[in-house]
Motif scaffolding. Structure first.
Motif, short mmCIF file in Angstrom:
data_model
loop_
_atom_site.label_atom_id
_atom_site.label_comp_id
_atom_site.label_asym_id
_atom_site.label_seq_id
_atom_site.Cartn_x
_atom_site.Cartn_y
_atom_site.Cartn_z
N MET A 8 0.26 -1.10 0.02
CA MET A 8 -0.03 -0.11 0.20
C MET A 8 1.06 1.45 -0.46
O MET A 8 0.70 2.43 -0.21
CB MET A 8 -1.07 0.27 1.51
N HIS A 9 2.38 1.66 0.03
CA HIS A 9 3.34 2.15 0.08
C HIS A 9 3.97 2.04 -1.14
O HIS A 9 4.73 1.40 -1.31
CB HIS A 9 3.96 2.01 1.10
N ILE A 10 3.55 3.52 -2.28
CA ILE A 10 3.63 2.92 -3.69
C ILE A 10 4.52 5.02 -3.60
O ILE A 10 4.01 6.08 -3.40
CB ILE A 10 2.64 3.15 -4.87
N TYR A 11 4.75 4.83 -5.24
CA TYR A 11 5.87 6.11 -5.91
C TYR A 11 4.88 6.17 -7.14
O TYR A 11 4.53 4.87 -7.99
CB TYR A 11 6.90 6.08 -5.35
N VAL A 12 4.14 6.91 -7.34
CA VAL A 12 3.69 7.16 -8.34
C VAL A 12 4.78 8.58 -9.80
O VAL A 12 4.48 9.10 -8.80
CB VAL A 12 2.34 7.94 -8.97
N GLY A 13 5.02 8.22 -10.62
CA GLY A 13 5.91 8.67 -11.34
C GLY A 13 5.32 9.04 -13.60
O GLY A 13 4.78 7.96 -13.38
N GLN A 14 6.35 9.85 -13.49
CA GLN A 14 5.65 9.62 -15.59
C GLN A 14 7.21 9.87 -16.17
O GLN A 14 8.38 10.22 -15.15
CB GLN A 14 4.51 10.57 -15.77
N THR A 15 7.15 8.86 -17.37
CA THR A 15 8.75 9.00 -18.36
C THR A 15 8.85 9.06 -19.76
O THR A 15 7.17 8.67 -19.91
CB THR A 15 9.27 7.74 -17.45
N CYS A 16 9.71 9.29 -20.29
CA CYS A 16 9.69 8.76 -21.27
C CYS A 16 9.78 7.93 -21.96
O CYS A 16 10.19 7.32 -22.69
CB CYS A 16 10.06 10.07 -22.37
N HIS A 17 10.54 7.47 -20.97
CA HIS A 17 11.47 6.04 -20.67
C HIS A 17 10.43 5.10 -20.45
O HIS A 17 8.87 4.45 -20.78
CB HIS A 17 12.11 5.63 -19.63
N LEU A 65 -1.40 -1.61 -11.97
CA LEU A 65 -1.73 -0.10 -11.27
C LEU A 65 -1.94 0.72 -12.38
O LEU A 65 -2.35 2.41 -11.92
CB LEU A 65 -1.55 0.31 -9.68
N TYR A 66 -0.93 0.74 -13.07
CA TYR A 66 -1.03 1.55 -14.50
C TYR A 66 -1.18 1.03 -16.04
O TYR A 66 -1.23 1.95 -16.66
CB TYR A 66 0.40 2.58 -14.33
N GLU A 67 -0.81 -0.18 -16.00
CA GLU A 67 -0.95 -0.39 -17.58
C GLU A 67 -2.14 -0.06 -17.90
O GLU A 67 -1.82 -0.11 -19.82
CB GLU A 67 -0.33 -2.33 -17.41
N HIS A 68 -2.82 -0.30 -17.34
CA HIS A 68 -4.79 0.22 -18.35
C HIS A 68 -4.77 1.68 -19.21
O HIS A 68 -5.36 1.91 -19.92
CB HIS A 68 -5.75 0.08 -17.89
N ILE A 69 -3.51 2.63 -18.71
CA ILE A 69 -3.26 3.99 -19.30
C ILE A 69 -2.70 4.21 -20.77
O ILE A 69 -3.09 5.12 -21.15
CB ILE A 69 -2.96 4.86 -18.16
N GLY A 70 -2.06 3.80 -20.67
CA GLY A 70 -1.34 3.44 -22.03
C GLY A 70 0.07 5.03 -22.17
O GLY A 70 -0.24 5.52 -21.36
N ARG A 71 0.81 4.82 -23.19
CA ARG A 71 1.37 5.54 -23.48
C ARG A 71 1.07 6.98 -24.36
O ARG A 71 -0.37 6.60 -24.32
CB ARG A 71 2.55 5.11 -24.49
N VAL A 72 1.16 8.19 -23.74
CA VAL A 72 1.08 9.64 -24.18
C VAL A 72 1.27 10.13 -25.57
O VAL A 72 2.90 10.08 -24.89
CB VAL A 72 -0.53 10.37 -23.06
N SER A 73 1.05 10.89 -25.65
CA SER A 73 2.29 11.49 -26.34
C SER A 73 2.88 12.53 -26.32
O SER A 73 3.39 13.87 -26.97
CB SER A 73 1.72 12.17 -27.93
N SER A 74 1.99 13.57 -25.21
CA SER A 74 2.82 14.79 -24.17
C SER A 74 3.06 14.49 -22.86
O SER A 74 2.45 13.59 -22.38
CB SER A 74 1.98 15.74 -24.81
N ARG A 75 3.79 15.10 -22.49
CA ARG A 75 4.19 15.28 -21.31
C ARG A 75 3.61 15.77 -20.40
O ARG A 75 3.67 15.85 -19.15
CB ARG A 75 6.13 16.17 -21.32
N GLU A 76 2.49 16.62 -21.22
CA GLU A 76 1.57 17.81 -20.42
C GLU A 76 0.60 16.74 -19.91
O GLU A 76 -0.06 17.02 -18.67
CB GLU A 76 1.38 19.61 -21.23
N GLU A 77 -0.06 15.83 -21.07
CA GLU A 77 -0.55 15.26 -20.52
C GLU A 77 -0.41 13.58 -19.89
O GLU A 77 -1.27 13.50 -19.14
CB GLU A 77 -1.39 14.62 -22.02
N SER A 78 1.33 13.57 -19.98
CA SER A 78 1.81 12.21 -18.86
C SER A 78 1.45 12.86 -17.87
O SER A 78 1.08 12.15 -16.97
CB SER A 78 3.06 11.60 -19.09
#
Length: 92
Positions: free
Chosen positions: A17-26, A57-70
Motif C-alpha cells: 500500500m506504500h507506492i510512488y507514482v511517476g511519469q517518464t519518456c522511458h 496499477l498503471y498498464e491500463h492507461i497506456g502511453r501518451v504523446s505529450s509530457r503535459e498529458e502524462s
C-alpha cells in the motif's frame, strides 16, 4: 526527436500500500532501474531497500504523446490511488 510518455507505479519496500507514482519518456522498467541506481531518483525513493513495479496499477492507461498529458495522468492516478487507500509519494 519525438517521445511518448507513460505513468508508472513503484511499490516501496515490502508494503503493497506504500507506492510512488511517476511519469517518464522511458519504459517503466528503464525508469525503475534509474531510480535504483540513483539517477534522477525521487527523494522519497532514495533510502528504500526494495523497489518493485506495480503494472496492474498503471498498464491500463497506456502511453501518451505529450509530457503535459502524462503529468496530468500522473496527478490523476495519484489521486485515484489515494482514494483507494494507498500511501502515495510523487504524483505531482
Amino acid at each position: 526527436m519525438v517521445y511518448d510518455y507513460c505513468v508508472y507505479v513503484i511499490q516501496i519496500d515490502d508494503d503493497p500500500m506504500h507506492i510512488y507514482v511517476g511519469q517518464t519518456c522511458h519504459t517503466p522498467e528503464e525508469r525503475l532501474e534509474q531510480h535504483r541506481t540513483g539517477y534522477k531518483s525521487a527523494r522519497s525513493l532514495r533510502h528504500a531497500k526494495k523497489l518493485t513495479l506495480r503494472p496492474e496499477l498503471y498498464e491500463h492507461i497506456g502511453r501518451v504523446s505529450s509530457r503535459e498529458e502524462s503529468e496530468a495522468l500522473e496527478q490523476l492516478l495519484a489521486i485515484i490511488l489515494r482514494i483507494k487507500g494507498y500511501t502515495v509519494k510523487g504524483g505531482h
